[in-house]
Write a protein that holds these residues in place. Structure first.
Motif, PDB file in Angstrom:
ATOM      1  N   ALA A 374       0.824  -1.209   0.000  1.00 57.94           N
ATOM      2  CA  ALA A 374       0.000   0.000   0.000  1.00 57.94           C
ATOM      3  C   ALA A 374       0.856   1.258   0.000  1.00 57.94           C
ATOM      4  N   ALA A 375       1.925   1.257   0.804  1.00 54.70           N
ATOM      5  CA  ALA A 375       2.783   2.442   0.892  1.00 54.70           C
ATOM      6  C   ALA A 375       3.480   2.707  -0.441  1.00 54.70           C
ATOM      7  N   ASP A 376       3.921   1.645  -1.104  1.00 54.74           N
ATOM      8  CA  ASP A 376       4.596   1.815  -2.396  1.00 54.74           C
ATOM      9  C   ASP A 376       3.652   2.364  -3.455  1.00 54.74           C
ATOM     10  N   LEU A 377       2.378   1.933  -3.430  1.00 54.35           N
ATOM     11  CA  LEU A 377       1.409   2.436  -4.405  1.00 54.35           C
ATOM     12  C   LEU A 377       1.232   3.941  -4.272  1.00 54.35           C
ATOM     13  N   LEU A 378       1.225   4.414  -3.042  1.00 51.89           N
ATOM     14  CA  LEU A 378       0.889   5.811  -2.798  1.00 51.89           C
ATOM     15  C   LEU A 378       2.085   6.750  -2.899  1.00 51.89           C
ATOM     16  N   SER A 379       3.272   6.257  -2.562  1.00 49.88           N
ATOM     17  CA  SER A 379       4.427   7.159  -2.401  1.00 49.88           C
ATOM     18  C   SER A 379       4.770   7.909  -3.688  1.00 49.88           C
ATOM     19  N   GLY A 380       4.822   7.206  -4.817  1.00 45.85           N
ATOM     20  CA  GLY A 380       5.204   7.862  -6.060  1.00 45.85           C
ATOM     21  C   GLY A 380       4.211   8.921  -6.490  1.00 45.85           C
ATOM     22  N   LEU A 417      -5.405   6.579  -8.281  1.00 42.20           N
ATOM     23  CA  LEU A 417      -5.017   7.483  -7.198  1.00 42.20           C
ATOM     24  C   LEU A 417      -4.753   8.893  -7.736  1.00 42.20           C
ATOM     25  N   ARG A 418      -4.144   8.969  -8.904  1.00 41.61           N
ATOM     26  CA  ARG A 418      -3.866  10.285  -9.495  1.00 41.61           C
ATOM     27  C   ARG A 418      -5.180  11.024  -9.791  1.00 41.61           C
ATOM     28  N   LYS A 448      -9.149  -6.890   3.070  1.00 43.71           N
ATOM     29  CA  LYS A 448      -9.018  -6.157   1.820  1.00 43.71           C
ATOM     30  C   LYS A 448      -8.388  -4.795   2.105  1.00 43.71           C
ATOM     31  N   LEU A 449      -7.772  -4.234   1.067  1.00 41.52           N
ATOM     32  CA  LEU A 449      -7.137  -2.931   1.211  1.00 41.52           C
ATOM     33  C   LEU A 449      -8.104  -1.846   0.746  1.00 41.52           C
ATOM     34  N   ARG A 450      -8.432  -0.926   1.675  1.00 39.90           N
ATOM     35  CA  ARG A 450      -9.366   0.148   1.345  1.00 39.90           C
ATOM     36  C   ARG A 450      -8.659   1.495   1.448  1.00 39.90           C
ATOM     37  N   PHE A 451      -8.625   2.214   0.319  1.00 41.20           N
ATOM     38  CA  PHE A 451      -8.084   3.567   0.272  1.00 41.20           C
ATOM     39  C   PHE A 451      -9.235   4.560   0.419  1.00 41.20           C
ATOM     40  N   THR A 452      -8.986   5.646   1.141  1.00 46.06           N
ATOM     41  CA  THR A 452      -9.962   6.724   1.277  1.00 46.06           C
ATOM     42  C   THR A 452      -9.263   8.043   0.998  1.00 46.06           C
ATOM     43  N   VAL A 453      -9.832   8.826   0.093  1.00 45.48           N
ATOM     44  CA  VAL A 453      -9.325  10.164  -0.208  1.00 45.48           C
ATOM     45  C   VAL A 453     -10.407  11.155   0.201  1.00 45.48           C
ATOM     46  N   PHE A 508     -14.101   9.875  -1.175  1.00 50.33           N
ATOM     47  CA  PHE A 508     -14.047   8.818  -2.189  1.00 50.33           C
ATOM     48  C   PHE A 508     -13.283   7.638  -1.616  1.00 50.33           C
ATOM     49  N   ARG A 509     -13.799   6.446  -1.899  1.00 51.56           N
ATOM     50  CA  ARG A 509     -13.146   5.235  -1.402  1.00 51.56           C
ATOM     51  C   ARG A 509     -13.078   4.205  -2.522  1.00 51.56           C
TER      52      ARG A 509
END
Length: 519
Positions: A374-380, A417-418, A448-453, A508-509
């Protein structure tokens, strides 16, 4: 490509006489005044293909039909005179169709179909008025029968053209002819044609006494064909049904059938089928255009991902290239130079791999899956946005990422994510300074991995949420309304889901299946 004129003329004459003989049913006063005239449709198609050169072959076909099919009841002078008149009328109709249609397609849109139908209806009826008036002047049609003869001849031409011309036009065009050939031998096509023949036998098994009580059953195979294969299916079924009906009428000598009813039912059957077919084809065309638009929009969205992914290998290539220059200037030819060249080869392969993945995505939607944290997906992605956040005074809060791995196409999920971060930035720009904030969290949601913006901009209403993921719906003046559509498609292709929530601020999730829960 068109057939050469002489072989085409010979084929036209043979087909015209066959159509004339088959459709010579219930002639009024022994003349060529019948309830269905497919030979007229054939003549008009020949005119559309060859223009005014079709006049002489069509004239010869009319004369031959009077001689061979009807025994020339008008004698030579009357036969030649009426044939010349019909060629004049049909030729004017053919020229009108050439001018309006501009080609062989009458089904490019509902508007072109309506124009074709209006021209054919007006042209055939006007031609019938002139032709029957000429026959009455020659003493072959009593003036007391003039109106009946005009109606029968004109409507017979109209039904013949409406029923037969669409199929003949498609056979005259190489592209649509090939499409028909491919469609005809599909199992489904053979199925609805078999159903059409069965229903026809059931409805008209006793055609002399049926009185068309069950004619509506013929709409079943027609609607099946039109809804599944569009106009191509409709023209096949309509033509087969009408040829079979006329053949049954002829074979059963059904002289007591109401001709006007038969004509009306023929026309209604054809028009309903063609209209359904046109609507189906239009919807498919719109769907294809939308699909292409989405691909083009995806190209724009993926360009940013491509630029980011290529930036590192291209930068590394430049660094290693400079190193090679320095080594060569020092006369170095040993391991250091070989290592630098090897690194350049590796970085160029990495760049080529990025381009290949993008190309495969556009061609087939293929994904190159890899295990990513998860951290690698977001860092860039966050690093790309930091300059913009700083410029607009946006506070970015990144929560601690859980130790979850997901198997995804990294380029595509980074695109999602962008999009979400770009939308959040647009939402908070209009807020006063000091009230602009965006937070990104990731959590373990049941394995499961849940992202929230979330952002401090205006939230979504229930009404806005209902249309948020529709194509071309955007709240931004310069937006295409495709970013969220593409993002949802990508997430769903990975087995997850993306959604927004009604709240006072933006939420948004999206959720992705994880390889391990971290528990």
């Amino acid at each position: 490509m068109r057939f050469s004129f002489l072989p085409a003329t010979a084929a036209f004459l043979a087909a015209y006489l066959l159509f004339d003989w088959v459709s010579y049913v219930e002639p009024l006063l022994g003349l060529n005044i019948t309830p269905w005239n497919p030979d007229t449709a054939l003549g008009l198609v020949f005119w559309l293909v060859y223009g005014r050169r079709a006049a002489l072959p069509w004239f010869l076909a009319l004369v031959a039909g009077e001689v061979l099919v009807r025994g020339m009841p008008l004698g030579w002078p009357g036969t030649l005179l009426t044939a010349a008149w019909l060629i004049l009328g049909y030729g004017l109709l053919g020229e009108a169709l050439r001018h309006v249609l501009g080609g062989l397609s009458i089904f490019s849109s509902r508007e072109s179909f309506y124009r074709w139908l209006a021209i054919v209806a007006a042209g055939t009826m006007l031609n019938a008025v002139g032709h029957i008036s000429l026959l009455a002047g020659l003493g072959m049609v009593p003036w007391s029968e003039w109106l009946r003869a005009v109606w029968r001849f004109g409507f017979g031409d109209l039904v013949g053209v409406v029923v037969s011309m669409p199929l003949l036009l498609k056979l005259a065009d190489p592209v649509t002819r090939e499409q028909l050939r491919e469609a005809t031998w599909k199992p489904e096509t053979l199925g609805y044609l078999a159903l059409a023949i069965f229903v026809l036998w059931a409805v008209f098994g006793y055609i002399v006494t049926s009185e068309f009580k069950h004619f509506y059953f013929l709409f079943l195979p027609l609607i099946w064909a039109a809804s599944r294969q569009g106009v191509n299916g409709a023209v096949l079924v309509v033509f087969v049904l009408q040829m079979a009906i006329v053949t049954l009428v002829r074979a059963n000598h059904a002289n007591n059938i109401t001709v006007s009813e038969l004509q009306m039912l023929d026309a209604v059957l054809a028009l309903v089928g063609f209209f359904i077919g046109i609507v189906v084809d239009e919807r498919r065309q719109v769907a294809e255009e939308l699909k292409q638009t989405l691909r083009l929009a995806a190209a724009g969205e993926m360009a940013a991902a491509l630029a980011h992914e290529l930036n590192q290998p291209m930068t590394a290539l430049a660094v290693y290239g400079k190193a090679c220059e320095h080594l060569l200037a020092r006369g170095e030819a040993g391991d250091l130079l070989k290592n630098a060249i090897g690194q350049m080869i590796n970085e160029s392969a990495r760049a080529a791999d990025v381009v290949k993945r993008l190309r495969d995505f556009f061609r087939t939607g293929a994904m190159q899956l890899e295990n990513v944290g998860a951290a690698d997906l977001l860092s860039g992605i966050v690093q790309q946005f930091r300059p913009q956040f700083a410029e607009h005074g946006v506070q970015l809060v990144i929560a601690e990422m859980p130790p979850l791995l997901v198997q995804v196409d990294r380029l595509q999920i980074e695109l999602v994510l962008r999009n979400l971060l770009a939308n959040a930035l647009d939402a908070v720009r209009m807020r006063p300074a000091g009230e602009r904030s965006i937070s990104v969290t990731a959590e373990n949601a049941g394995g499961k991995l849940r992202f929230t913006v979330e952002d401090s901009g205006d939230g979504l209403t229930q009404q806005a949420l209902g249309r948020l993921f529709e194509p071309f719906v955007s709240t931004k003046a310069t937006g295409m309304g495709l970013g969220l559509v593409l993002s949802r498609s990508i997430v769903e292709a990975h087995g997850g889901s993306l959604w927004a929530e009604v709240a006072a601020h933006g939420v948004f999730r999206f959720i992705l299946p994880a390889l391990d829960s971290g528990e």
